[in-house]
Design a protein around this motif. Structure first.
Motif, short mmCIF file in Angstrom:
data_model
loop_
_atom_site.label_atom_id
_atom_site.label_comp_id
_atom_site.label_asym_id
_atom_site.label_seq_id
_atom_site.Cartn_x
_atom_site.Cartn_y
_atom_site.Cartn_z
N LEU A 1 66.22 -100.12 2.57
CA LEU A 1 66.28 -98.48 2.91
C LEU A 1 67.62 -98.38 3.82
O LEU A 1 68.48 -97.50 3.38
CB LEU A 1 65.22 -97.90 3.41
CG LEU A 1 64.05 -97.73 2.44
CD1 LEU A 1 62.83 -97.22 3.40
CD2 LEU A 1 64.29 -96.95 1.12
N GLY A 2 67.70 -99.22 4.50
CA GLY A 2 68.96 -99.12 5.46
C GLY A 2 70.21 -99.31 4.74
O GLY A 2 71.27 -98.47 5.07
N ARG A 3 70.36 -100.34 3.88
CA ARG A 3 71.64 -100.56 2.94
C ARG A 3 71.78 -99.29 2.12
O ARG A 3 72.76 -98.84 1.82
CB ARG A 3 71.47 -101.54 2.05
CG ARG A 3 71.40 -102.84 2.92
CD ARG A 3 71.46 -104.19 2.04
NE ARG A 3 70.29 -104.52 1.33
CZ ARG A 3 69.43 -105.07 1.75
NH1 ARG A 3 69.11 -105.59 2.67
NH2 ARG A 3 68.09 -105.41 0.88
N MET A 4 70.71 -98.59 1.54
CA MET A 4 70.83 -97.49 0.70
C MET A 4 71.23 -96.38 1.53
O MET A 4 72.19 -95.57 1.02
CB MET A 4 69.54 -97.11 0.00
CG MET A 4 69.36 -95.88 -0.74
SD MET A 4 67.62 -95.33 -1.31
CE MET A 4 67.15 -96.99 -1.88
N ALA A 5 70.87 -96.15 2.79
CA ALA A 5 71.34 -94.92 3.62
C ALA A 5 72.74 -95.18 4.02
O ALA A 5 73.34 -94.36 3.89
CB ALA A 5 70.41 -94.81 4.91
N ALA A 6 73.11 -96.40 4.29
CA ALA A 6 74.49 -96.69 4.56
C ALA A 6 75.60 -96.07 3.26
O ALA A 6 76.72 -95.59 3.35
CB ALA A 6 74.77 -98.07 4.96
N THR A 7 75.00 -96.71 2.05
CA THR A 7 76.00 -96.39 0.99
C THR A 7 75.93 -94.91 0.77
O THR A 7 77.09 -94.37 0.48
CB THR A 7 75.35 -97.16 -0.29
OG1 THR A 7 75.25 -98.41 0.10
CG2 THR A 7 76.24 -96.92 -1.62
N ILE A 8 74.79 -94.02 0.80
CA ILE A 8 74.89 -92.83 0.78
C ILE A 8 75.74 -91.92 1.78
O ILE A 8 76.42 -91.01 1.45
CB ILE A 8 73.39 -92.09 0.85
CG1 ILE A 8 72.59 -92.72 -0.61
CG2 ILE A 8 73.20 -90.52 0.89
CD1 ILE A 8 71.11 -92.39 -0.64
N ARG B 1 62.31 -91.59 2.36
CA ARG B 1 62.49 -91.77 3.99
C ARG B 1 63.92 -91.51 4.02
O ARG B 1 64.56 -90.90 4.83
CB ARG B 1 61.97 -93.09 4.33
CG ARG B 1 60.30 -93.09 4.45
CD ARG B 1 59.96 -94.36 4.58
NE ARG B 1 60.07 -95.09 3.34
CZ ARG B 1 59.52 -96.33 3.18
NH1 ARG B 1 59.16 -97.11 4.14
NH2 ARG B 1 59.57 -97.05 2.07
N VAL B 2 64.73 -91.92 3.15
CA VAL B 2 66.13 -92.03 2.98
C VAL B 2 66.48 -90.33 2.81
O VAL B 2 67.61 -90.07 3.50
CB VAL B 2 66.97 -93.14 2.12
CG1 VAL B 2 68.20 -92.46 1.83
CG2 VAL B 2 66.61 -94.25 2.42
N THR B 3 65.91 -89.75 1.84
CA THR B 3 66.31 -88.38 1.56
C THR B 3 66.23 -87.73 2.95
O THR B 3 66.83 -86.75 3.41
CB THR B 3 65.35 -87.78 0.53
OG1 THR B 3 65.73 -88.49 -0.52
CG2 THR B 3 65.45 -86.27 0.64
N GLU B 4 65.14 -87.84 3.61
CA GLU B 4 64.68 -86.97 4.85
C GLU B 4 65.57 -87.46 6.07
O GLU B 4 65.95 -86.45 6.98
CB GLU B 4 63.25 -87.15 5.33
CG GLU B 4 62.22 -86.77 4.15
CD GLU B 4 62.38 -85.13 3.66
OE1 GLU B 4 62.97 -84.53 4.54
OE2 GLU B 4 62.19 -84.88 2.58
N LEU B 5 65.72 -88.69 6.23
CA LEU B 5 66.50 -89.06 7.52
C LEU B 5 68.22 -89.13 7.34
O LEU B 5 68.86 -89.19 8.20
CB LEU B 5 66.09 -90.77 7.63
CG LEU B 5 64.70 -90.81 8.18
CD1 LEU B 5 64.36 -92.30 8.34
CD2 LEU B 5 64.54 -90.03 9.49
N VAL B 6 68.54 -89.18 6.01
CA VAL B 6 70.03 -89.29 5.75
C VAL B 6 70.58 -88.25 4.89
O VAL B 6 71.31 -87.24 5.19
CB VAL B 6 70.25 -90.66 5.24
CG1 VAL B 6 72.04 -90.64 4.97
CG2 VAL B 6 69.96 -91.81 6.11
#
Length: 326
Positions: free
Chosen positions: A258-265, A177-182
């Motif tokens: 996943l939100g924290r992962m997305a922000a870091t990426i 999900r993080v791949t596709e959204l971020v």
């Protein structure tokens, strides 16, 4: 898609089956020291899966076929039986804090990947996440194959189907999900040459030490995006490749993680845009905090939780004195 990306997809994307194991072993022997392979599993509280991965690699790629020279589990401070189980299964277990002890370790996957360069000796380093289930040895043999058979290739990512498996239900293409959204939007917008990577954030990839030792490592979840972008800048698109290894089964994170992962990426991407002069000079890059909410136990109101978005990076390992004295 850029014409050069379409051409890259045609020339630099393969399946694991295209390079049989016996052919890889022949190529490894011909390569001599340049063909030595270290497999690294970064692990934090993965006692339920790490042993199975280690046993498969040892049985199929070290004993049955001597392709892998070194198998290391880099423990990131597990509180469960990860280290014991990994050792019993046949891995050499190294604790994160034992590597480069003069520099206090910080939490994060990228931190242990960076330190693993000091704890290993292979000229090809292969990273594999420790939470995989139904592990297939092609996750290793598939991605080291191009590095053994083509000296112009320097980094290879695994690509795979990633089903979302939760509460007994399976969504065939629901993972990542993080791949596709971020990550995918960021790469397509800012680094379109990398738009052809199917799993840009995947934790299974192999690279030549001569490349990895010259790259900075984001210490947290941004490490995969950071390494891919920096490898493009340093080595060029034609030095990168990907191999289809089948289906990836693993543990899924909850929405807030996943939100924290997305922000870091996202912050990792911004740092690289700024580093290459693609953002206005002096402009504040980001508010390095992420606020999320949970409902109180009574269900009446939301409570805010603020988390830092990490961006600490370690320097290229080639600049560390201990690396030269190892």
């Amino acid at each position: 898609m850029l014409p050069e990306v379409s051409d890259w997809l045609r020339r630099r994307s393969w399946t694991a089956a295209e390079r049989p194991l016996e052919a890889l072993l022949t190529a490894k022997r011909a390569a001599g020291p340049a063909g030595t392979i270290s497999v690294v599993l970064p692990a934090l509280d993965e006692e339920s899966t790490v042993g199975g991965i280690v046993r498969v690699i040892r049985r199929e790629l070290m004993e049955r076929l001597p392709l892998v020279d070194e198998l290391v589990v880099l423990d990131s401070g597990s509180a469960d039986g990860t280290a014991r189980i990994a050792a019993e299964a046949g891995a050499r277990v190294v604790h994160r804090d034992e590597v480069l002890p003069r520099l206090p370790a910080v939490a994060g996957k990228g931190e242990v990947l960076w330190r693993s360069l000091l704890a290993t000796s292979g000229e090809i380093v292969c990273f594999v996440d420790a939470d995989l289930r139904e592990f297939d040895p092609a996750f290793v043999s598939g991605i080291v194959g191009p590095l053994l058979t083509d000296p112009s290739i320097h980094l290879v990512k695994a690509m795979y189907d990633r089903p979302l498996e939760t509460d007994g239900a399976v969504v065939p293409a629901g993972g990542g999900r993080v791949t596709e959204l971020v990550a995918r939007p960021l790469l397509n917008l800012h680094w379109p040459q990398l738009a052809g990577f199917v799993q840009p954030l995947g934790g299974e990839y192999a690279a030549r030490r001569s490349l990895l030792e010259r790259l900075p490592f984001p210490t947290g979840y941004g490490v995969e995006l950071g390494l891919l972008v920096d490898a493009l800048e340093l080595a060029g698109l034609d030095a990168l490749a990907q191999v289809d290894v089948g289906v990836r089964h693993h543990r899924h994170q909850d929405g807030q993680a996943l939100g924290r992962m997305a922000a870091t990426i996202y912050r990792t991407a911004l740092e690289r845009l700024d580093r290459t002069g693609r953002l206005k000079s002096g402009q504040d890059l980001v508010r390095p905090l992420l606020t999320q909410f949970t409902r109180d136990p009574a269900g009446r109101e939301f409570t805010a939780h603020t988390h830092p978005v990490g961006a600490l990076e370690r320097p290229p390992m080639v600049t560390v004195p201990e690396y030269h004295r190892r």
